[in-house]
Design a protein around this motif. Structure first.
Motif, short mmCIF file in Angstrom:
data_model
loop_
_atom_site.label_atom_id
_atom_site.label_comp_id
_atom_site.label_asym_id
_atom_site.label_seq_id
_atom_site.Cartn_x
_atom_site.Cartn_y
_atom_site.Cartn_z
N ALA A 83 -10.95 2.32 7.57
CA ALA A 83 -11.12 0.87 6.14
C ALA A 83 -11.90 0.65 5.74
CB ALA A 83 -9.82 0.41 6.20
N ARG A 84 -12.65 -0.38 7.09
CA ARG A 84 -13.33 -1.29 7.50
C ARG A 84 -14.81 -0.91 7.34
NH1 ARG A 84 -12.20 -5.13 12.68
NH2 ARG A 84 -10.68 -6.29 11.84
N GLY A 85 -14.52 0.77 7.69
CA GLY A 85 -16.61 1.09 7.25
C GLY A 85 -16.29 1.27 6.14
N ALA A 86 -15.25 1.92 5.59
CA ALA A 86 -15.44 2.46 3.92
C ALA A 86 -15.57 1.11 3.05
CB ALA A 86 -14.05 3.21 3.86
N ARG A 87 -15.21 0.00 2.82
CA ARG A 87 -15.51 -1.84 2.49
C ARG A 87 -16.92 -1.28 2.65
NH1 ARG A 87 -13.55 -6.87 4.93
NH2 ARG A 87 -15.31 -6.24 5.55
N GLU A 88 -17.73 -1.01 3.63
CA GLU A 88 -18.74 -1.55 3.83
C GLU A 88 -19.67 -0.74 2.82
OE1 GLU A 88 -19.63 -1.00 7.78
OE2 GLU A 88 -18.57 -3.37 8.42
N GLN A 89 -19.01 0.30 2.99
CA GLN A 89 -20.04 1.52 2.19
C GLN A 89 -19.64 1.16 0.36
OE1 GLN A 89 -19.06 5.06 3.14
NE2 GLN A 89 -19.03 4.10 5.16
N GLY A 90 -18.64 0.17 0.26
CA GLY A 90 -18.44 -0.20 -1.61
C GLY A 90 -16.79 0.21 -2.03
N PHE A 91 -16.26 1.01 -0.90
CA PHE A 91 -14.88 1.66 -1.82
C PHE A 91 -14.46 0.52 -1.56
CE2 PHE A 91 -16.92 5.47 -0.11
CZ PHE A 91 -16.81 6.49 -0.82
N PRO A 92 -13.12 0.13 -2.75
CA PRO A 92 -12.64 -0.60 -2.38
C PRO A 92 -10.97 -0.56 -1.45
CG PRO A 92 -11.31 0.98 -4.32
CD PRO A 92 -12.77 1.57 -3.68
N VAL A 93 -10.23 -1.97 -1.34
CA VAL A 93 -9.61 -1.87 0.16
C VAL A 93 -8.58 -2.88 -0.25
CG1 VAL A 93 -11.35 -4.35 1.62
CG2 VAL A 93 -10.01 -2.89 2.65
N LEU A 94 -7.47 -2.07 0.45
CA LEU A 94 -6.52 -3.41 0.43
C LEU A 94 -6.40 -4.42 2.05
CD1 LEU A 94 -4.08 -4.63 -1.00
CD2 LEU A 94 -2.58 -2.52 -0.66
N ARG A 95 -6.46 -5.78 1.59
CA ARG A 95 -6.80 -6.56 2.34
C ARG A 95 -5.59 -7.37 2.74
NH1 ARG A 95 -8.44 -12.09 4.87
NH2 ARG A 95 -9.90 -11.25 6.50
N SER A 96 -4.85 -6.75 3.67
CA SER A 96 -3.38 -7.72 4.56
C SER A 96 -2.87 -6.91 3.53
CB SER A 96 -3.55 -8.85 4.30
OG SER A 96 -4.59 -9.65 4.76
N ILE A 97 -1.80 -5.67 3.90
CA ILE A 97 -0.99 -4.78 3.71
C ILE A 97 0.44 -5.61 3.43
CG2 ILE A 97 -0.13 -2.61 3.17
CD1 ILE A 97 -2.29 -1.91 5.30
N LYS A 98 0.77 -6.25 4.51
CA LYS A 98 1.42 -7.04 4.71
C LYS A 98 2.08 -8.06 3.48
CE LYS A 98 5.23 -7.84 8.22
NZ LYS A 98 5.84 -7.92 9.57
N ARG A 99 1.13 -8.58 3.44
CA ARG A 99 1.38 -9.70 2.27
C ARG A 99 1.84 -9.04 0.68
NH1 ARG A 99 -1.60 -15.20 2.05
NH2 ARG A 99 -0.37 -15.78 3.62
N ALA A 100 1.29 -7.54 0.11
CA ALA A 100 2.17 -7.31 -0.78
C ALA A 100 3.64 -7.11 -0.60
CB ALA A 100 1.40 -5.68 -0.56
N LEU A 101 4.38 -6.43 0.99
CA LEU A 101 5.40 -5.96 1.31
C LEU A 101 6.03 -8.20 1.32
CD1 LEU A 101 7.95 -4.65 2.21
CD2 LEU A 101 6.84 -5.16 4.33
N ALA A 102 5.54 -8.90 1.06
CA ALA A 102 6.34 -10.12 1.21
C ALA A 102 6.60 -10.78 0.20
CB ALA A 102 5.35 -11.16 1.81
N SER A 103 6.27 -9.67 -0.92
CA SER A 103 6.30 -10.21 -2.23
C SER A 103 7.70 -10.50 -2.87
CB SER A 103 5.67 -9.56 -4.01
OG SER A 103 6.54 -10.02 -4.93
N PRO A 104 8.74 -11.17 -3.20
CA PRO A 104 10.34 -11.66 -2.81
C PRO A 104 10.41 -10.09 -4.15
CG PRO A 104 9.33 -13.09 -3.84
CD PRO A 104 8.17 -12.22 -3.29
N ALA A 105 9.58 -9.78 -4.97
CA ALA A 105 10.08 -8.69 -5.82
C ALA A 105 9.62 -7.44 -5.21
CB ALA A 105 9.15 -8.36 -7.36
N ALA A 106 9.23 -7.30 -4.19
CA ALA A 106 9.06 -5.41 -3.74
C ALA A 106 10.17 -4.98 -3.82
CB ALA A 106 8.65 -6.41 -2.55
N ASN A 107 9.75 -3.94 -4.12
CA ASN A 107 11.11 -2.69 -4.05
C ASN A 107 10.39 -1.06 -4.29
OD1 ASN A 107 10.66 -1.84 -6.87
ND2 ASN A 107 12.00 -3.67 -7.45
N VAL A 108 10.70 -0.19 -4.24
CA VAL A 108 10.53 0.90 -4.02
C VAL A 108 9.32 1.17 -5.45
CG1 VAL A 108 12.40 1.99 -2.00
CG2 VAL A 108 12.60 2.02 -4.83
N ALA A 109 9.85 0.57 -6.12
CA ALA A 109 8.63 1.08 -7.73
C ALA A 109 8.07 0.15 -7.67
CB ALA A 109 9.57 0.72 -8.31
N THR A 110 7.09 -0.71 -7.12
CA THR A 110 6.17 -2.05 -6.94
C THR A 110 5.09 -1.25 -6.59
OG1 THR A 110 7.82 -3.34 -5.75
CG2 THR A 110 5.48 -3.13 -5.86
#
Length: 511
Positions: free
Chosen positions: A55-82
């Motif tokens: 993923a690091r290499g893909a970002r250097e090629q200009g592809f979009p990246v989700l950095r720090s995946i677990k921060r998305a999980l930390a949202s109080p509203a996170a559920n299986v539909a998120t």
């Protein structure tokens, strides 16, 4: 083989059990270099999702990246539909988590220092971790993602509880009969947790936990990146998303290279070199560290009054990748003196503790507690006011091999029951306070007609009724801290079961 896996905000660290030792696994990147972690990043390429070093290499090629995946999980509203955004795409969070953890699984088998060992000794036991203040839905999503990735998870621990195992394994003689309590201070990449642990040889009992959902090394990185932009006179928005991510990565590397003797940091902003004085950076992030210290008030008597009582505390144990910032131990030592210790493996302490827990011959035991309470809002005084009924308080004890069940029984007063469930961080004057996580309303029919017709209950007017069926509410918390609710009409046999935050409902109709 028995593994401990610390799925972190910026990095995933794995340790394993080896005859009473618990080494950290190293992974080989695409250049052939070894690292004792996998980056917690996912990129969306023309071929789909790629993870970790790729993923690091893909970002250097200009592809979009989700950095720090677990921060998305930390949202109080996170559920299986998120769903989360990766570039212009919206991808289900659970799919992202499962894809990333499947990459961890394949990397262990193909490009790790234990790949050869796993051919003869396959993975049989895995213990994983979550932040101590994670809510029920976040815990479920974590377990489900590991399951989908093919890991045989046998237990889940709170992160600071696992780090307490690593502390005792390394410093078994430090706790004494007079000072048998340890405060584990866990500053990770995206979350902060602290737990007060009572230690008796290899038996650990968590007396309390606190946490801040969005406080960690990522915030230090952003503070440094923004400070560099200010000093060079460039707005962070002018860098573009990719340019800002590159600056964040550079800020992280420069920050992690700091020593107590460092006086300046040099970063590149828009092809311009900028020097950031370390004292200026420390002034910027000191409020963040102070926020973590203040959060420990419920664990350390007298801390809120400025005179902490340390008579029973053997030490403050600093773990988590962000605790390597020299400012962190310095500010804690100013408050707590010489009893502040930093783990020699701050980024790996939790994984090592998890591996100890995974080893059935280690002899370590844990009695943990919820760090969040759970309850339901109910109408009182014939609908004139709302009352909050706390089902499980935040001090509810959890054992590794048992479940906790609470039941309520009553005569229904209305044709429909509306249940407004919530998890909470604190109670003030009988009401939930602090970090509150509300769940979607659960609507249950209390009359035979409504139970049989399958009507849209949300459109039915709530009225008082004289039918008065017996209703039972059953609340179960499993050993992972996940709440399941079953509401039954004992007269008709109608039943609804919900695992809150998972958007799952099991309905049993009357016979």
């Amino acid at each position: 083989m028995h593994l401990g896996i610390d799925f972190g905000t910026t990095r995933t660290v794995v340790a394993y059990s080896d005859r009473g030792n618990f080494p950290v696994v190293a992974f080989t990147d695409e250049a052939g270099d070894a690292h004792e972690y996998l980056p917690a990043q996912v990129a969306l390429t023309d071929d789909g999702l790629v993870c970790g070093f790729a993923a690091r290499g893909a970002r250097e090629q200009g592809f979009p990246v989700l950095r720090s995946i677990k921060r998305a999980l930390a949202s109080p509203a996170a559920n299986v539909a998120t769903r989360v955004s990766i570039g212009d795409a919206k991808v289900r969070l659970l799919d992202v988590l499962a894809t990333y953890l499947a990459h961890v699984h394949s990397s262990l088998l193909e490009s790790s220092t234990i790949a050869q060992l796993l051919q003869d000794d396959p993975i049989t036991r895995v213990v994983v971790a979550v932040p101590a203040h994670a809510n029920s839905a976040q815990r479920f999503l974590t377990l489900e993602a590991f399951r989908l990735a093919g890991f045989p998870v046998t237990a889940m621990m709170n992160e600071p509880s696992a780090a307490g195992f690593e502390y005792t394994h390394r410093l078994s003689r430090t706790p004494s009969a007079r000072r048998s309590r340890l405060v584990v201070y866990d500053m990770g990449g995206g979350t902060f947790d602290a737990s007060l642990v009572a230690i008796n040889d290899r038996s650990h009992s968590v007396l309390g936990s606190v946490g801040i959902n969005r406080l960690g090394g990522d915030d230090f990185d952003m503070a440094l990146a923004d400070l560099a932009c200010e000093l060079v006179g460039v707005g962070s928005d002018n860098l573009g998303l990719d340019g800002y991510f590159e600056l964040l990565d550079e800020a992280q590397a420069v920050k992690e290279g700091l020593s107590p003797q460092s006086r300046r940091m040099v970063l590149e902003v828009s092809d311009r070199s900028v020097t950031v004085p370390v004292p200026t950076f420390y002034d910027r992030v000191t409020p963040l560290v102070e926020q973590s210290i203040q959060a420990m008030g419920p664990l350390v008597a007298g801390l809120d009054e400025g005179e902490p009582d340390l008579s029973e505390i053997a030490g403050f144990y600093l773990v988590g990748g962000a605790s390597v910032l020299p400012l962190v131990p310095r500010l804690l030592r100013e408050r707590f003196g010489r009893r502040v210790y930093r783990s020699p493996y701050p980024a790996a302490s939790t994984a090592i503790g998890l591996a100890i827990a995974a080893d059935p011959e280690s002899g370590y035991t844990l009695s943990d507690r919820l760090s969040r309470g759970f309850g339901v809002f109910r109408e009182a005084d014939e609908g004139q006011r709302l009352h909050f009924d706390s089902i499980f308080n935040r001090d509810q004890q959890l054992e590794t091999d048992t479940e906790v069940r609470v039941e309520r029984r009553y005569r229904a007063a209305h044709n429909i029951g509306w249940y407004r469930f919530a998890e909470y961080a604190d109670m003030v004057d009988g009401q939930p306070a602090g970090d509150i996580v509300p769940y979607e309303d659960v609507i249950v029919p209390f009359t035979s007609e409504l139970q049989a017709n399958g009507v849209d209950l949300g459109s039915v007017e709530v009225v008082r009724t004289g039918e008065a069926h017996w209703i039972e509410e059953s609340y179960l918390i499993d050993r992972h801290g996940i709440v399941k609710v079953t509401i039954s009409d004992l007269d008709t046999g109608y039943r609804q079961t919900h695992q809150l935050g998972v958007n799952h409902e099991q309905v049993v109709q009357p016979e």
